[in-house]
Each structure stands twice: as C-alpha cells, then as structure tokens.
Design an enzyme around this catalytic site. Structure first.
Site, PDB file in Angstrom:
ATOM      1  CG  HIS A  67      28.055 -43.702 -17.609  1.00 44.12           C
ATOM      2  ND1 HIS A  67      28.919 -42.754 -17.084  1.00 44.12           N
ATOM      3  CD2 HIS A  67      26.913 -43.621 -16.880  1.00 44.12           C
ATOM      4  CE1 HIS A  67      28.322 -42.122 -16.085  1.00 44.12           C
ATOM      5  NE2 HIS A  67      27.109 -42.629 -15.938  1.00 44.12           N
ATOM      6  CG  HIS A  69      32.056 -42.983 -21.596  1.00 45.99           C
ATOM      7  ND1 HIS A  69      32.271 -41.639 -21.373  1.00 45.99           N
ATOM      8  CD2 HIS A  69      31.500 -43.472 -20.470  1.00 45.99           C
ATOM      9  CE1 HIS A  69      31.862 -41.337 -20.137  1.00 45.99           C
ATOM     10  NE2 HIS A  69      31.401 -42.423 -19.566  1.00 45.99           N
ATOM     11  CG  HIS A  85      27.285 -40.714 -20.787  1.00 49.87           C
ATOM     12  ND1 HIS A  85      26.324 -40.536 -19.829  1.00 49.87           N
ATOM     13  CD2 HIS A  85      28.480 -40.512 -20.157  1.00 49.87           C
ATOM     14  CE1 HIS A  85      26.896 -40.255 -18.677  1.00 49.87           C
ATOM     15  NE2 HIS A  85      28.199 -40.225 -18.848  1.00 49.87           N
ATOM     16  CG  HIS A  93      22.777 -38.843 -18.027  1.00 53.40           C
ATOM     17  ND1 HIS A  93      23.535 -39.966 -18.275  1.00 53.40           N
ATOM     18  CD2 HIS A  93      22.728 -38.721 -16.678  1.00 53.40           C
ATOM     19  CE1 HIS A  93      23.935 -40.481 -17.128  1.00 53.40           C
ATOM     20  NE2 HIS A  93      23.455 -39.749 -16.142  1.00 53.40           N
ATOM     21  CG  HIS A 102      23.005 -40.839 -22.783  1.00 55.57           C
ATOM     22  ND1 HIS A 102      23.721 -40.194 -21.795  1.00 55.57           N
ATOM     23  CD2 HIS A 102      22.452 -39.871 -23.556  1.00 55.57           C
ATOM     24  CE1 HIS A 102      23.617 -38.874 -21.970  1.00 55.57           C
ATOM     25  NE2 HIS A 102      22.840 -38.659 -23.033  1.00 55.57           N
ATOM     26  CG  ASP A 105      22.791 -42.998 -19.503  1.00 57.57           C
ATOM     27  OD1 ASP A 105      23.993 -42.713 -19.642  1.00 57.57           O
ATOM     28  OD2 ASP A 105      21.859 -42.196 -19.722  1.00 57.57           O
ATOM     29  CG  HIS A 142      32.287 -41.704 -14.165  1.00 58.74           C
ATOM     30  ND1 HIS A 142      32.867 -40.642 -14.795  1.00 58.74           N
ATOM     31  CD2 HIS A 142      31.585 -42.364 -15.114  1.00 58.74           C
ATOM     32  CE1 HIS A 142      32.513 -40.646 -16.076  1.00 58.74           C
ATOM     33  NE2 HIS A 142      31.745 -41.681 -16.296  1.00 58.74           N
ATOM     34  NE  ARG A 159      35.401 -39.505 -18.814  1.00 55.22           N
ATOM     35  CZ  ARG A 159      34.952 -39.404 -20.041  1.00 55.22           C
ATOM     36  NH1 ARG A 159      35.508 -40.122 -21.010  1.00 55.22           N
ATOM     37  NH2 ARG A 159      33.955 -38.598 -20.342  1.00 55.22           N
TER      38      ARG A 159
END
Ligand code: CU
Ligand code: ZN
Length: 170
Positions: A67, A69, A85, A93, A102, A105, A142, A159
């Site tokens: 994603h 952020h 996000h 989401h 988002h 995303d 992630h 993360r």
C-alpha cells in the site's frame, strides 16, 4: 502590448503547471529492523491511469500487503511512522479493483519460492499530481497478506519495507 503580456502569462502558466505535474515517481524500499526486504516501485502516468511496476526481494514466499501510506516518513525502525493507508477520498479499505478503496490500496505483491516479487498494475485511482497526489507519501510492504476486507488495514500485519515516493526522471 496587451497581447504580448497575455502570451507571457500563458507561457509562465504552462511552465508552472508542468513543474507541478510529474509524470513519473519512484519509491526505493528499505528494510525495517530485522529483515532484508528491499526493492523499488515506479509509478508512471499513462493516459488517465498510473502504471505501477514493482520489484521486491527478500520476502517469504506468498502474498504480502502492498500500500501507499499517509506520511512520507520511513524514520521509525518498524515503519509505523508512515501512518495508515493513504486515503484522501475518505473511503473504506478494499481491493485495488474495488470502487470503494483507499487511494493507496494496491492489494498484495506475491513472492515466489526465492522471495522475489514482481507486480505490474494499471491504476485508475492514484494520481501523480494535484491535492491527492501519492508523491510525498510512502510505499509499505507488509509481513502478511492483505485480506482486502478487514478495516482499515486489510490485517496485513507488520511492516517489512518502507520507501518515500518521490518525483523521478521521466
Ligand atoms: Cu500498508
Ligand atoms: Zn487500505
């Protein structure tokens, strides 16, 4: 004279608009503490879409949430300084191809048995210019897969890598 001034103003306007509208951006991914995940993600304007091309190494095989952020800040050792996000449109989401998602995303990136992942995706939501531009925010990879439904994170866990998205040479 008025005509010349008008031309000058138009020329200046075009220059300023160009200066503010990058056509390519890049995030260089650096590992958070305790892992070796690195890579890069490029974002290239293509018509009204943004083409995303990512190459990431050092992953465990399988899917990893991927994603943009909110904050262009990778300073904390766990990547949490990048915030949640990127969501300038205040949506839920979701999957990258969902209408409710988002802006940040991008779903998942999937690593092979050697821990390498490659992704190519043409995105219709992300922008490289304007108030909702992704430039200046951060890309995160992630630990776990994004389930594409848990709010507001996709339950993708910790993360592994973070990279600030900056303007790239076109
Ligand atoms: Cu994320
Ligand atoms: Zn999201």
């Amino acid at each position: 004279m008025k005509f010349l001034l008008g031309l000058f103003a138009l020329g200046l306007g075009v220059c300023l608009a160009n200066a503010q509208e990058p056509t390519k951006a890049i995030a260089v991914l650096q590992p958070t503490a305790g892992n070796n995940v690195t890579g890069s993600v490029t974002f290239t304007k293509s018509g009204d879409a943004v083409k995303v091309v990512a190459d990431v190494t050092g992953l465990t095989p399988g899917k990893h949430g991927f994603h943009v952020h909110e904050f262009g800040d990778c300073s904390s050792s766990d990547g949490n300084s990048a915030g949640g996000h990127f969501n300038p449109m205040h949506k839920q989401h979701g999957a990258p191809d969902a209408s409710d998602r988002h802006a940040g995303d991008l779903g998942n990136i999937e690593a092979d048995a050697s821990g390498k992942a490659h992704l190519e995706w043409s995105d219709k939501v992300m922008k490289l210019s304007g108030a909702d531009s992704i430039v200046g925010h951060a890309m995160i990879v992630h630990e776990k897969a994004d389930d594409l439904k848990t709010q507001p994170t996709g339950n993708a866990g910790g993360r592994l890598a973070c990279g600030v998205i900056g303007v790239a040479k076109p």
